[in-house]
Design a protein around this motif. Sequence first.
Motif, PDB file in Angstrom:
ATOM      1  N   ALA A 243       0.824  -1.205   0.000  1.00  0.00           N
ATOM      2  CA  ALA A 243       0.000   0.000   0.000  1.00  0.00           C
ATOM      3  C   ALA A 243       0.861   1.259   0.000  1.00  0.00           C
ATOM      4  CB  ALA A 243      -0.928  -0.007   1.222  1.00  0.00           C
ATOM      5  N   LEU A 244       1.981   1.234   0.721  1.00  0.00           N
ATOM      6  CA  LEU A 244       2.890   2.385   0.746  1.00  0.00           C
ATOM      7  C   LEU A 244       3.451   2.672  -0.635  1.00  0.00           C
ATOM      8  CD1 LEU A 244       5.055   2.037   3.979  1.00  0.00           C
ATOM      9  CD2 LEU A 244       3.862   4.094   3.238  1.00  0.00           C
ATOM     10  N   ASP A 245       3.863   1.619  -1.313  1.00  0.00           N
ATOM     11  CA  ASP A 245       4.439   1.766  -2.645  1.00  0.00           C
ATOM     12  C   ASP A 245       3.402   2.341  -3.609  1.00  0.00           C
ATOM     13  OD1 ASP A 245       6.376   1.440  -4.723  1.00  0.00           O
ATOM     14  OD2 ASP A 245       5.427  -0.440  -5.297  1.00  0.00           O
ATOM     15  N   ALA A 246       2.197   1.823  -3.567  1.00  0.00           N
ATOM     16  CA  ALA A 246       1.139   2.297  -4.465  1.00  0.00           C
ATOM     17  C   ALA A 246       0.821   3.769  -4.207  1.00  0.00           C
ATOM     18  CB  ALA A 246      -0.118   1.444  -4.295  1.00  0.00           C
ATOM     19  N   GLU A 247       0.775   4.160  -2.949  1.00  0.00           N
ATOM     20  CA  GLU A 247       0.466   5.558  -2.624  1.00  0.00           C
ATOM     21  C   GLU A 247       1.603   6.475  -3.055  1.00  0.00           C
ATOM     22  OE1 GLU A 247      -1.892   8.722  -1.019  1.00  0.00           O
ATOM     23  OE2 GLU A 247      -2.313   6.657  -1.633  1.00  0.00           O
ATOM     24  N   ALA A 248       2.842   6.025  -2.869  1.00  0.00           N
ATOM     25  CA  ALA A 248       3.989   6.839  -3.287  1.00  0.00           C
ATOM     26  C   ALA A 248       3.984   7.040  -4.797  1.00  0.00           C
ATOM     27  CB  ALA A 248       5.289   6.182  -2.842  1.00  0.00           C
ATOM     28  N   ARG A 249       3.577   6.037  -5.547  1.00  0.00           N
ATOM     29  CA  ARG A 249       3.517   6.169  -6.996  1.00  0.00           C
ATOM     30  C   ARG A 249       2.393   7.122  -7.414  1.00  0.00           C
ATOM     31  NH1 ARG A 249       6.240   2.249  -9.920  1.00  0.00           N
ATOM     32  NH2 ARG A 249       4.616   2.060 -11.508  1.00  0.00           N
TER      33      ARG A 249
END
Length: 477
Positions: free
Chosen positions: A102-108
């Motif tokens: 979820a962190l990676d998706a939000e950062a993208r």
Amino acid sequence: MTTNIRVSGDVHPRLADGFERIRREIKLPEVFPQAVLREAEQVAQSPARTARQDHTALPFVTIDPPGSMDLDQALFIEALGAGYRVWYAIADVGAFVRPGGALDAEARTRGETVYLPDGKVPLHPQVLSEGAASLLPGVTRPVALWRIDLDAEGRTVGVDVQRSLVRSRERLDYDYVQAAVDTGTADGTLKLLAEVGRLRLELERERGGVTLPTPEQEVVRDDDGYRLEYRVPLPSEAWNAQISLLTGMAAASMMLDAEIGVLRVLPSPQPGDLAKVRRVAAALEVPWPEGASYGDVVHGLDPKNPAQAAFLNESKILLRGSGYLSFNGEPPAMAEHSAVAAPYAHVTAPLRRLVDRYATETCLSIAAGEPVPGDIQAGLMDLPEIMSSTGRRAGAVERASVDLVEAFVLRDRIGHDFDAVVIDTDERRQGGQVQLTDPAVIARCDGSPLPLGQRVRVRLTQADPGTREVRFALALA
């Protein structure tokens, strides 16, 4: 003129409302989803377990604006024979942000931290960006540690990067560093930073690189409300920036040699644009010796000089068109950043910029002699579009914030006259842009002809915080 607006002290309610409206208009993703916050809390307590060297004995320091908590970089410099060894520790965000989570998706989605005068919209939740991943003093942190060896002239002779642990000793700011150097009390890293920074600036000029000597706009709270001032960056800021550039150039070379990575690129100026800027230099009597590069010309110009300020503004056309370029296979034909005058990559601000995490992970794999992980390879190809779209959003926020603050500061001075310099003209629209001496405002001015590079007297005709519009007209003699 850079347009970084910083507000000192509390924010006036009307300004606060204006900044909130900007957030809504540009649809900034301020609130993190609960799934992202939960993952951030979990990984803050248990970063990825990866083999690391222990460099906590080295006396690293951080150098940032006062009050900064999202500390990406820590620095230690030591003498190495007749040259130098630069240790540059970069927050290892990859130890916390797992691909596909979820962190990676939000950062993208966010792409980068967006700064407003009253706060910021961060790339990562605060528990990471100002906590577990930040290189705060007195705590051990996982980092990507660059070791760059330089000769006596500041040229790179050796590079390595590896995962490590460091512990920063102090959180310093630019004023402190500058004062220490100016008073002769600087030692260790601070003394060597001044030496290396000056050497790297000289090498930049030799390469034909460009650092524009332009001040920033700053909003200052005083007894009467707010005022705008010009702030000229300190030499210590330029020295520190050269360490970041040095590392970005090392990273770019590493990725090009390995034929995989992502670069920050800027095309060379178009011949027509270069010819136009040369004509502007001649018209404003800005010296441009035969054989001199644009970087040679702008070095040493004084933005307080009206003609030189106008030239600096007009010549920005040569620095437009930057972007990111990913590759996996044969290196791209156009790999340089023309303002750096060398291949260059973003790797030193992963807490604040998505692309830096991917480039850092790529370099760590290359340096270790290992294949770049498949999820990193796949993500590299999406980065140019992600960073382009999120960069446009950040630029729109910056422009709107500057316009709002300028209109707010001038709102009660309609009909007043000001001293200004004409920094741009537009014959088709019979007007141009003027840069006021005080307050620090750049805005549209109506009237014709506007004498480029000349001092003029202008009258404020509009300053509306609601529309964020400021306009002047030439004042009658």
